[in-house]
Design a protein around this motif. Structure first.
Motif, PDB file in Angstrom:
ATOM      1  N   SER A  12       0.831  -1.199   0.000  1.00 13.63           N
ATOM      2  CA  SER A  12       0.000   0.000   0.000  1.00 13.63           C
ATOM      3  C   SER A  12       0.864   1.246   0.000  1.00 13.63           C
ATOM      4  O   SER A  12       2.053   1.198   0.319  1.00 13.63           O
ATOM      5  N   THR A  14       0.299   5.707   0.793  1.00 10.80           N
ATOM      6  CA  THR A  14      -0.594   6.724   1.344  1.00 10.80           C
ATOM      7  C   THR A  14      -0.118   8.108   0.921  1.00 10.80           C
ATOM      8  O   THR A  14       1.076   8.372   0.892  1.00 10.80           O
ATOM      9  N   LEU A  28     -12.924   8.432  -7.654  1.00 10.14           N
ATOM     10  CA  LEU A  28     -12.628   6.996  -7.624  1.00 10.14           C
ATOM     11  C   LEU A  28     -13.827   6.153  -8.052  1.00 10.14           C
ATOM     12  O   LEU A  28     -13.658   5.073  -8.632  1.00 10.14           O
ATOM     13  N   TRP A 108      -7.988  -4.244  -5.527  1.00 13.45           N
ATOM     14  CA  TRP A 108      -7.551  -2.848  -5.446  1.00 13.45           C
ATOM     15  C   TRP A 108      -8.485  -2.160  -4.455  1.00 13.45           C
ATOM     16  O   TRP A 108      -9.702  -2.282  -4.572  1.00 13.45           O
ATOM     17  N   ARG A 109      -7.919  -1.437  -3.500  1.00 13.35           N
ATOM     18  CA  ARG A 109      -8.756  -0.793  -2.486  1.00 13.35           C
ATOM     19  C   ARG A 109      -8.195   0.585  -2.160  1.00 13.35           C
ATOM     20  O   ARG A 109      -6.987   0.755  -1.989  1.00 13.35           O
ATOM     21  N   TYR A 110      -9.102   1.550  -2.060  1.00 13.03           N
ATOM     22  CA  TYR A 110      -8.765   2.909  -1.627  1.00 13.03           C
ATOM     23  C   TYR A 110      -9.488   3.165  -0.317  1.00 13.03           C
ATOM     24  O   TYR A 110     -10.705   3.000  -0.237  1.00 13.03           O
ATOM     25  N   ASP A 111      -8.738   3.587   0.702  1.00  6.52           N
ATOM     26  CA  ASP A 111      -9.310   4.006   1.971  1.00  6.52           C
ATOM     27  C   ASP A 111      -9.072   5.496   2.109  1.00  6.52           C
ATOM     28  O   ASP A 111      -7.948   5.976   1.907  1.00  6.52           O
ATOM     29  N   LEU A 112     -10.115   6.230   2.452  1.00  9.09           N
ATOM     30  CA  LEU A 112     -10.063   7.686   2.533  1.00  9.09           C
ATOM     31  C   LEU A 112     -10.400   8.139   3.946  1.00  9.09           C
ATOM     32  O   LEU A 112     -11.358   7.637   4.540  1.00  9.09           O
ATOM     33  N   VAL A 122      -5.349   9.441   1.536  1.00  6.90           N
ATOM     34  CA  VAL A 122      -5.772   8.316   0.716  1.00  6.90           C
ATOM     35  C   VAL A 122      -4.728   7.211   0.812  1.00  6.90           C
ATOM     36  O   VAL A 122      -3.537   7.455   0.608  1.00  6.90           O
ATOM     37  N   THR A 123      -5.187   6.007   1.110  1.00  3.69           N
ATOM     38  CA  THR A 123      -4.319   4.829   1.098  1.00  3.69           C
ATOM     39  C   THR A 123      -4.809   3.906  -0.001  1.00  3.69           C
ATOM     40  O   THR A 123      -5.973   3.501  -0.010  1.00  3.69           O
ATOM     41  N   LEU A 124      -3.922   3.619  -0.938  1.00  6.71           N
ATOM     42  CA  LEU A 124      -4.197   2.672  -2.021  1.00  6.71           C
ATOM     43  C   LEU A 124      -3.512   1.364  -1.681  1.00  6.71           C
ATOM     44  O   LEU A 124      -2.303   1.347  -1.412  1.00  6.71           O
ATOM     45  N   LEU A 154      -1.421   7.457  -6.961  1.00 10.48           N
ATOM     46  CA  LEU A 154      -1.907   8.454  -6.004  1.00 10.48           C
ATOM     47  C   LEU A 154      -1.595   9.878  -6.462  1.00 10.48           C
ATOM     48  O   LEU A 154      -2.420  10.783  -6.278  1.00 10.48           O
TER      49      LEU A 154
END
Length: 168
Positions: A12, A14, A28, A108-112, A122-124, A154
């Motif tokens: 990941s 960020t 996104l 694939w995951r994005y955490d905001l 943003v963490t990809l 990012l």
């Protein structure tokens, strides 16, 4: 910005963006922006252009990779995480000759998370822990890209949400 291995089979990165979390999430959730966000240049164009709105929704993307047997190919993604405006993620696969979908097991995951007064952290993440043995036996390397891919993605996302266009 840093790239980390958060688990044995997850990597990941960020980045803090100077844009509100709702704006970042909207970008996104729009498949038409994914080619501009992609840090490898493999994603070419969204085939399905409807915004991502529900778990289980699928969307196709035209792709190109020099090492792919066909060069140009298409993937089918299935939304597996949708928590507006905090998280969005999809499982990547393809449509088999018989029309059924097969997913490779990578997500694939994005955490905001809101940051400062109007920014977003943003963490990809790319997680290949669920890739089945038969897929691994095909000789696909995981992850199939270098660590700069997540960082580039990012920065491209930042260009879209802050400046209105992708940046290098």
């Amino acid at each position: 910005m840093s790239v980390t291995r958060t688990a044995a089979e997850t990597v990941s990165a960020t980045l803090a963006l100077a844009a509100p979390v709702t704006r970042v999430f909207a970008v996104l959730a729009d498949p038409t922006t994914h080619a501009a966000i992609d840090g490898t240049g493999w994603v070419q164009e969204a085939v399905d252009r409807a915004p991502l709105a529900g778990i289980g929704q699928t969307f196709r993307m035209d792709m190109h990779h020099g090492d792919h047997p066909d060069g140009d190919y298409q993937v089918v993604n299935k939304v597996v995480v949708l928590e507006p405006p905090c998280a969005i993620g999809w499982l990547t696969g393809y449509r088999k000759d018989d029309g059924d979908l097969e997913f490779g097991g990578w997500v694939w995951r994005y955490d905001l998370a809101p940051a400062d007064q109007s920014g977003t952290e943003v963490t990809l993440s790319y997680d290949w822990s669920a890739v089945p043995r038969f897929v691994r036996e095909r000789g696909i390397q995981f992850p199939p890209f270098g660590p700069k891919h997540l960082v580039n993605s990012l920065h491209h996302l930042a260009g879209l949400v802050v400046g209105g266009q992708a940046s290098a």
